[in-house]
Design a protein around this motif. Structure first.
Motif, PDB file in Angstrom:
ATOM      1  N   LEU A   1      -3.147   3.280  -6.446  1.00  0.00           N
ATOM      2  CA  LEU A   1      -3.273   4.119  -5.265  1.00  0.00           C
ATOM      3  C   LEU A   1      -2.915   5.544  -5.631  1.00  0.00           C
TER       4      LEU A   1
ATOM      5  N   GLY B   1      -0.607  -3.305  -4.691  1.00  0.00           N
ATOM      6  CA  GLY B   1      -1.011  -1.912  -4.777  1.00  0.00           C
ATOM      7  C   GLY B   1       0.139  -1.087  -5.317  1.00  0.00           C
TER       8      GLY B   1
ATOM      9  N   GLY C   1       1.659   2.776  -6.555  1.00  0.00           N
ATOM     10  CA  GLY C   1       1.559   4.220  -6.491  1.00  0.00           C
ATOM     11  C   GLY C   1       2.577   4.888  -7.401  1.00  0.00           C
TER      12      GLY C   1
ATOM     13  N   TYR D   1      -9.188   0.806  -7.177  1.00  0.00           N
ATOM     14  CA  TYR D   1      -8.507   2.069  -6.866  1.00  0.00           C
ATOM     15  C   TYR D   1      -8.741   2.441  -5.409  1.00  0.00           C
ATOM     16  N   VAL D   2      -7.714   3.038  -4.793  1.00  0.00           N
ATOM     17  CA  VAL D   2      -7.819   3.544  -3.425  1.00  0.00           C
ATOM     18  C   VAL D   2      -7.236   4.953  -3.354  1.00  0.00           C
TER      19      VAL D   2
ATOM     20  N   GLY E   1       0.820  -1.216   0.000  1.00  0.00           N
ATOM     21  CA  GLY E   1       0.000   0.000   0.000  1.00  0.00           C
ATOM     22  C   GLY E   1       0.846   1.255   0.000  1.00  0.00           C
TER      23      GLY E   1
ATOM     24  N   ALA F   1      -5.791   7.965  -0.986  1.00  0.00           N
ATOM     25  CA  ALA F   1      -5.085   8.015   0.299  1.00  0.00           C
ATOM     26  C   ALA F   1      -5.757   9.006   1.244  1.00  0.00           C
TER      27      ALA F   1
END
Length: 347
Positions: free
Chosen positions: A176, A104, A106, A193-194, A74, A196
């Motif tokens: 992310l 995940g 980024g 999708y996440v 993450g 933050a």
């Protein structure tokens, strides 16, 4: 509502890196036993209070110490790494722990500019345009992890390239972000999708709206999938929860105001060194976005946030600090946060 955990492997002023890793193993076992859905580990570099420098290694450690919980990144900051290396790492993790691994990804550096340079260039790292190439890097990682791999054309010939010889399953890839960029890319690629929310807290509505409204179904995912990340401290009383939250609040104020970073203070040291008055508005703004309270109030807040943002999963980042005399290889207040929440929301 499903509950999950985000862990940055914090390092307190009384801990070594070895102690912090032992505390993370214990925290992960607590999450596993309590029924949490997934456990994600971050990537941050050259920070005195964070030992999460290498998600694949941490994932292997945590997955090996647990039994059923999903374990993932993450996230992996993809511009710091060659796509093939990431694909190989996570293909092997999936082979070792089939059906339990999440990748995940980024786009941020996860560190300061000097360390970012060392990561990407100082030892023959990835290219100068790694951030600009992020969409194609994501595509490459996904393709390389597939059982069929990809064809790489070199000198007029196509060479087979696979992340692991005989894959039977592939970890899901999540994007992310803390801006609109990753939301739009995840929507276009049909990936989960996440946002933050635990770090930014601003723009969550917009990012999730962009993701959901622009989502294109894919072979990976038929409908949008997302969840919420929240900094969380839970204790038997509100007063104790507020005290436990103080070291992390001070650390975030230092980070946001350009102060000297240090290992996370113990609660007594944080109480003896209050935040300057000039920074109190920042404290209040952060405090408003965090969930700090008793089990009942925290469960109510998390349920409300899930309803507000239309998610059925919340990933809590347990940020409770420790008092003097706490065993150095454990984080009892972080473990208790998870246990108390589970009793309210997972029973």
């Amino acid at each position: 509502m499903r509950l999950s955990v985000l862990d940055l492997v914090p390092v307190r002023s009384d801990q070594s890196t070895s102690d912090a890793l032992a505390a993370t193993r214990a925290l992960a076992r607590t999450a596993d036993e309590a029924g949490y859905h997934r456990y994600w580990l971050a990537e941050h570099h050259n920070m005195p209070a964070v030992a999460a420098t290498n998600p694949p290694l941490l994932i292997a450690m945590v997955a090996g110490a647990t039994e059923r919980i999903r374990v993932g990144s993450g996230g992996v900051m993809l511009p710091n790494h060659a796509p093939l290396v990431v694909a190989e790492q996570f293909a092997l993790l999936e082979a070792a722990f089939p059906g339990r691994i999440d990748l995940g990804i980024g786009r941020a550096p996860g560190t300061d500019p000097v360390t970012s340079y060392a990561l990407r260039h100082g030892a023959g790292g990835v290219s100068d345009d790694a951030v600009a190439q992020f969409p194609s890097y994501v595509d490459n990682v996904i393709a390389m992890m597939s059982p069929g791999g990809v064809g790489l054309q070199v000198n007029g010939r196509v060479h087979a390239l696979v992340a692991t010889p005989t894959a039977t399953s592939v970890p899901p890839v999540w994007l992310l972000g803390s801006s609109d960029y990753s939301a739009q890319l995840a929507a276009a690629r049909g990936l989960p999708y996440v946002f933050a929310h635990h770090f930014s807290g601003n723009g969550t509505d917009r990012a999730l709206d962009l993701y959901r409204s622009g989502f294109q179904p894919s072979e990976h995912l038929e409908a949008p999938e997302t969840f919420l990340t929240v900094n969380t401290v839970v204790a038997a009383t509100q007063e104790e929860a507020e005290a436990l939250a103080l070291p992390q609040i001070q650390a975030m104020v230092t980070l946001r105001t350009g102060g000297d970073l240090r290992p996370q203070r113990l609660i007594e040291d944080a109480e003896a060194n209050p935040v300057p008055d000039a920074h109190l508005p920042l404290v209040e703004a952060m405090r408003h976005r965090w969930v700090i309270g008793t089990p009942e109030s925290a469960a109510e807040q998390l349920t409300g946030l899930a309803a507000t943002y239309g998610v059925d999963e919340v990933m809590v980042h347990p940020v409770a600090g420790a008092r003097t005399g706490t065993p150095v290889d454990a984080s009892p207040a972080r473990e208790e946060t998870l246990r108390l929440l589970a009793k309210e929301l997972l029973a």
